[in-house]
Write an enzyme that holds these catalytic residues in place. Structure first.
Site, short mmCIF file in Angstrom:
data_model
loop_
_atom_site.label_atom_id
_atom_site.label_comp_id
_atom_site.label_asym_id
_atom_site.label_seq_id
_atom_site.Cartn_x
_atom_site.Cartn_y
_atom_site.Cartn_z
N TYR A 53 -13.09 -1.94 -4.07
CA TYR A 53 -12.67 -1.15 -2.91
C TYR A 53 -11.92 -1.92 -1.84
CZ TYR A 53 -15.76 2.39 -4.91
OH TYR A 53 -16.35 3.29 -5.75
N GLU A 60 -0.27 4.02 5.22
CA GLU A 60 0.57 3.40 6.24
C GLU A 60 0.95 1.97 5.83
OE1 GLU A 60 -2.57 5.90 8.47
OE2 GLU A 60 -2.41 4.79 6.60
#
Length: 149
Positions: A53, A60
C-alpha cells in the site's frame, strides 16, 4: 486568475474521465485529477494502487509527475493555475462525498505551484456541490523550494 463556470466544469469533467482509468483493485476508490496549466493545457492523472500500500500513487501525484517528466512545464515557464479532484466507486466518481487532495498531494501540488509562483484554485468534486478553495487555504504555512535557500 479568475475562472468561468465553464472552465471549472470542463476541468471537473476531465478529472472524472481520468478517474475511469484508475487502478484501484484494493480500495475500489477511483480518484481522478486534472491540472490546468498557464498555457491552457490540461494534464490528468488517476490513482495507481499497489499490493504494498505505501507504494500507491495518488491521482494528483501521477498528474504532477507527467507534467514534470515531459519537460514542457519548465521549458514553457509553466504555471499551475487550477486543479480539479474527484473520487468515488468505480464508474461513480464525483457522485458521493466531496474529495479533497490528501496531505501528501497538497505538498506535491505546492511544489509545482511555488516553481511557477502561483496559488492555484482547487475544485473538489462532491457531485451536487463543488468545494472551491485555493491551495494556500488547504495547505497553510506550506514548506517548499523557497524554504531551502
Amino acid at each position: 486568475m479568475t475562472f468561468s463556470t465553464q472552465q471549472r466544469d470542463a476541468l471537473l469533467v476531465a478529472a472524472r474521465e481520468a478517474a475511469t482509468r484508475a487502478y484501484a483493485p484494493y480500495s475500489k476508490f477511483h480518484v481522478g485529477a486534472a491540472l490546468l496549466l498557464g498555457d491552457g493545457s490540461v494534464i490528468t492523472g488517476a490513482n495507481v494502487e499497489n499490493a504494498s500500500y505505501g507504494l500507491s500513487l495518488c491521482a494528483e501525484t501521477v498528474a504532477v509527475s507527467a507534467i514534470l517528466s515531459s519537460g514542457t512545464f519548465r521549458e514553457n515557464g509553466g504555471t499551475l493555475e487550477a486543479v480539479a479532484v474527484t473520487g468515488g466507486a468505480p464508474g461513480a466518481a464525483g457522485q458521493g462525498d466531496t474529495v479533497t487532495p490528501c496531505g501528501r498531494c497538497r505538498q506535491i501540488l505546492n511544489e509545482i505551484a511555488q516553481i511557477g509562483g502561483t496559488d492555484p484554485m482547487i475544485w473538489c468534486d462532491g457531485g451536487d456541490t463543488v468545494l472551491e478553495t485555493r491551495l494556500s487555504q488547504l495547505l497553510p504555512h506550506a514548506f517548499g523550494p523557497a524554504n531551502l535557500l
